[in-house]
Design an enzyme around this catalytic site. Structure first.
Site, PDB file in Angstrom:
ATOM      1  N   VAL A  12     -10.478   1.424  19.466  1.00  0.00           N
ATOM      2  CA  VAL A  12     -10.573   2.824  19.060  1.00  0.00           C
ATOM      3  C   VAL A  12     -10.292   3.740  20.246  1.00  0.00           C
ATOM      4  CG1 VAL A  12     -12.166   4.572  18.168  1.00  0.00           C
ATOM      5  CG2 VAL A  12     -12.148   2.306  17.171  1.00  0.00           C
ATOM      6  N   LYS A 208     -17.613   7.534   6.951  1.00  0.00           N
ATOM      7  CA  LYS A 208     -17.018   6.333   7.543  1.00  0.00           C
ATOM      8  C   LYS A 208     -17.548   5.054   6.879  1.00  0.00           C
ATOM      9  CE  LYS A 208     -15.252   3.409  10.369  1.00  0.00           C
ATOM     10  NZ  LYS A 208     -13.956   3.242  10.940  1.00  0.00           N
ATOM     11  N   CYS A 264     -14.936  -4.869  11.381  1.00  0.00           N
ATOM     12  CA  CYS A 264     -15.444  -3.660  10.719  1.00  0.00           C
ATOM     13  C   CYS A 264     -16.111  -3.922   9.365  1.00  0.00           C
ATOM     14  CB  CYS A 264     -14.313  -2.663  10.555  1.00  0.00           C
ATOM     15  SG  CYS A 264     -13.538  -2.273  12.124  1.00  0.00           S
ATOM     16  N   LYS A 267     -19.340  -6.066   9.353  1.00  0.00           N
ATOM     17  CA  LYS A 267     -20.428  -5.414  10.089  1.00  0.00           C
ATOM     18  C   LYS A 267     -20.878  -4.121   9.379  1.00  0.00           C
ATOM     19  CE  LYS A 267     -19.199  -3.384  14.067  1.00  0.00           C
ATOM     20  NZ  LYS A 267     -19.459  -1.954  14.250  1.00  0.00           N
ATOM     21  N   ARG A 332     -12.337 -12.254  14.881  1.00  0.00           N
ATOM     22  CA  ARG A 332     -13.725 -12.000  14.494  1.00  0.00           C
ATOM     23  C   ARG A 332     -13.884 -12.072  12.965  1.00  0.00           C
ATOM     24  NH1 ARG A 332     -14.878  -6.719  17.957  1.00  0.00           N
ATOM     25  NH2 ARG A 332     -12.618  -6.566  17.773  1.00  0.00           N
TER      26      ARG A 332
HETATM   27  C1  UGA Z   1     -10.715  -1.425   8.579  1.00  0.00           C
HETATM   28  C2  UGA Z   1     -10.317  -0.169   7.777  1.00  0.00           C
HETATM   29  O1  UGA Z   1      -9.201  -0.447   6.933  1.00  0.00           O
HETATM   30  C3  UGA Z   1      -9.975   0.997   8.700  1.00  0.00           C
HETATM   31  O2  UGA Z   1      -9.713   2.164   7.941  1.00  0.00           O
HETATM   32  C4  UGA Z   1     -11.161   1.247   9.633  1.00  0.00           C
HETATM   33  O3  UGA Z   1     -10.882   2.277  10.562  1.00  0.00           O
HETATM   34  C5  UGA Z   1     -11.482  -0.023  10.387  1.00  0.00           C
HETATM   35  O4  UGA Z   1     -11.783  -1.081   9.472  1.00  0.00           O
HETATM   36  C6  UGA Z   1     -12.663   0.259  11.277  1.00  0.00           C
HETATM   37  O5  UGA Z   1     -13.736   0.544  10.751  1.00  0.00           O
HETATM   38  O6  UGA Z   1     -12.506   0.335  12.504  1.00  0.00           O
HETATM   39  P1  UGA Z   1      -9.368  -3.388   9.853  1.00  0.00           P
HETATM   40  O7  UGA Z   1     -10.657  -4.118   9.805  1.00  0.00           O
HETATM   41  O8  UGA Z   1      -8.641  -3.280  11.126  1.00  0.00           O
HETATM   42  O9  UGA Z   1      -9.579  -1.859   9.330  1.00  0.00           O
HETATM   43  O10 UGA Z   1      -8.354  -4.075   8.848  1.00  0.00           O
HETATM   44  P2  UGA Z   1      -7.986  -3.952   7.293  1.00  0.00           P
HETATM   45  O11 UGA Z   1      -6.529  -3.814   7.183  1.00  0.00           O
HETATM   46  O12 UGA Z   1      -8.806  -2.940   6.615  1.00  0.00           O
HETATM   47  O13 UGA Z   1      -8.387  -5.408   6.752  1.00  0.00           O
HETATM   48  C7  UGA Z   1      -9.736  -5.866   6.730  1.00  0.00           C
HETATM   49  C8  UGA Z   1      -9.816  -7.204   6.029  1.00  0.00           C
HETATM   50  O14 UGA Z   1      -9.571  -7.065   4.623  1.00  0.00           O
HETATM   51  C9  UGA Z   1      -8.789  -8.236   6.504  1.00  0.00           C
HETATM   52  O15 UGA Z   1      -9.411  -9.500   6.587  1.00  0.00           O
HETATM   53  C10 UGA Z   1      -7.726  -8.224   5.416  1.00  0.00           C
HETATM   54  O16 UGA Z   1      -7.010  -9.434   5.325  1.00  0.00           O
HETATM   55  C11 UGA Z   1      -8.587  -7.981   4.193  1.00  0.00           C
HETATM   56  N1  UGA Z   1      -7.850  -7.378   3.075  1.00  0.00           N
HETATM   57  C12 UGA Z   1      -7.342  -6.129   3.157  1.00  0.00           C
HETATM   58  C13 UGA Z   1      -7.719  -8.098   1.875  1.00  0.00           C
HETATM   59  O17 UGA Z   1      -8.179  -9.250   1.758  1.00  0.00           O
HETATM   60  N2  UGA Z   1      -7.079  -7.512   0.835  1.00  0.00           N
HETATM   61  C14 UGA Z   1      -6.554  -6.255   0.908  1.00  0.00           C
HETATM   62  O18 UGA Z   1      -5.992  -5.776  -0.102  1.00  0.00           O
HETATM   63  C15 UGA Z   1      -6.679  -5.560   2.104  1.00  0.00           C
END
Ligand code: UGA
Length: 437
Positions: A12, A208, A264, A267, A332
């Site tokens: 971030v 958030k 994210c 947690k 993670r």
């Molecule tokens: C997530 C949020 O999308 C961000 O908006 C937020 O800022 C961030 O957390 C945070 O709090 O810092 P991130 O964890 O980097 O972002 O990744 P995502 O793209 O959201 O994916 C999270 C998980 O969900 C991954 O394991 C992904 O494979 C899974 N996922 C995502 C699915 O299984 N299906 C989907 O349709 C989308």
């Protein structure tokens, strides 16, 4: 142009610092980790994030972005201070705010004039008030400051794009001076007419968590629908496409998979449940999503065992993808961890490959055998499981894959391969809610 200090150079902090300097401000990113700062000063980026290197280089070359291990000085020279340090999971699912409060104390000690103190880290509701009190106490109220909550919505793997072209910006503050200052920080976005929500600190803090938890619920929901599709021979992609056309639902974050991971969603969902519990409120929907997510990870491991009729002892399994999602080296809470544990427990042998996360997974499983290409990983394996949706796995040459494997057994936990091709080539396969009966 404003003088900005960003404290914390993790995901971030680094992306926000580089992004704000790209808006034309003077930014110094500060961190107590001297090694990290040395690396950054040499032009090395300590995290894997597409586009970040270019963004950092460009702004360093324009003299708008610099790095320092002197946090105190960075605070003293700044008009706006962003707190962007880590908030890892502490006991009982609550966030560990030690680093955040340390920065608050440092700000109190170095408050040499009016400043805006702005938190980007994901912090529990009420933390803004605590930070404000620490700064007031430590600074002995000699100088004025305003507190702002400005949560970040960037995703690993597309963080640069998410920062520079956000869907919305949330500014939680209590005074017009703070809103005015933040408006200036995000001036290019105001000009672009990006939706900016001005609200209270507590509302911003909740937005958030509410957003991350909602997305987690959405993923767990479609995963459970996918599991029903498994039973009735329906295609979950058609179901989610049809659902997503309804504007009230939207097609985003409706992709079934092996369960969400990362730093994210796992947690933040637990932290939100724990906060609500303290208020005497049960978040049944979010709690359900957390349970469903764990079961989904276990279900993938069971699917793999089923492909070998429950006996995987001494079988060699290739794992393609270790990161929790594509375009990151972050492991993670990665669903691949559950698969590795199951394979180890059942006496299977693992050959793994990830384009970016091999090293990180080896830190977790010291004796994990990793390879430099998918071709090497699958060689003479009894079966293969795809855990991460990297582009190079989407385009797998199935003929080559079949030739390298000892037996053509495949589990596609990301639904990235064409079932018709797998069937024509005689693969024994499974996926998440798409298998024809
Ligand atoms: C997530 C949020 O999308 C961000 O908006 C937020 O800022 C961030 O957390 C945070 O709090 O810092 P991130 O964890 O980097 O972002 O990744 P995502 O793209 O959201 O994916 C999270 C998980 O969900 C991954 O394991 C992904 O494979 C899974 N996922 C995502 C699915 O299984 N299906 C989907 O349709 C989308």
């Amino acid at each position: 142009m404003q003088n900005i200090a960003v404290i914390g150079t993790g995901y971030v902090g680094l992306v926000s610092g580089a992004g704000i300097s790209d808006y034309g401000h003077n930014v110094v990113c500060a961190d107590i980790d001297k090694t990290k700062i040395e690396q950054l000063n040499k032009g090395e980026i300590p995290i894997y994030e597409p586009g970040l290197h270019e963004l950092v280089n460009r702004n360093v070359n324009f003299n708008r972005l610099s790095f320092t291990a002197n946090v105190d000085e960075a605070i003293r020279n700044a008009d706006v201070i962003f707190i962007a340090v880590g908030t890892p999971e502490g006991e009982n699912g609550a966030s560990d705010l030690t680093a955040v409060y340390e920065v608050a104390r440092a700000i109190g000690e170095n408050l040499n004039g009016y400043k805006v103190v702005c938190t980007k880290s994901t912090v529990p509701i009420g933390t803004g008030e605590k930070i404000t009190n620490i700064i007031k106490d430590v600074s002995k109220n000699i100088n004025e400051f305003d507190y702002v909550s400005n949560p970040e919505f960037l995703r690993e793997g597309s963080a640069v794009k998410d920062f520079l072209w956000p869907d919305r910006v949330i500014i939680g503050a209590s005074g017009s001076r703070a809103f005015k200052t933040m408006k200036n920080v995000y001036r290019p976005l105001y000009i672009n007419e990006t939706p900016i929500i001005e609200t209270t600190v507590e509302t911003a803090e909740l937005i958030k968590y509410a957003s991350n938890a909602f997305l987690s619920v959405k993923i767990s929901y479609i995963n459970e629908i996918a599991n029903m599709c498994d039973e009735i021979g329906a295609d979950v992609h058609v179901v989610s496409k049809a659902m997503g056309i309804d504007g009230r639902i939207s097609p985003k974050f409706l992709h079934p998979g092996p369960g969400y991971g990362g730093s994210c969603f796992p947690k933040d969902t637990k932290a939100l449940i724990s906060m609500a519990k303290e208020m005497g409120i049960d978040l049944n929907v979010v709690s359900g999503a957390v349970v469903a997510n764990q079961l989904q990870k276990e279900r993938m491991a069971q699917k793999l065992l089923n492909l070998f009729d429950g006996d995987i002892k001494n079988k060699t399994i290739a794992i393609l993808g270790l990161a929790f999602k594509a375009q990151t080296d972050d492991i993670r809470e990665s669903p691949a961890i559950e698969i590795i544990n199951t394979l180890n427990k059942n006496g299977a042998l693992i050959r793994a490959f990830d384009p970016a996360a091999n090293e990180n997974m080896k830190k977790r499983f010291n004796d994990l055998k990793t390879f430099d290409s998918w071709e090497e990983a699958v060689k003479d394996a009894d079966g293969v499981v795809i855990m991460t949706e990297w582009n190079e796995f989407r385009g797998l040459d199935l003929l080559k894959l079949k030739g390298l494997l000892k037996s053509p057994v495949l589990l596609d936990c990301r639904n990235i391969l064409r079932m018709d091709d797998l069937e024509t080539m005689g693969f024994k396969y499974d996926n998440v809610g798409r298998k024809k009966r």
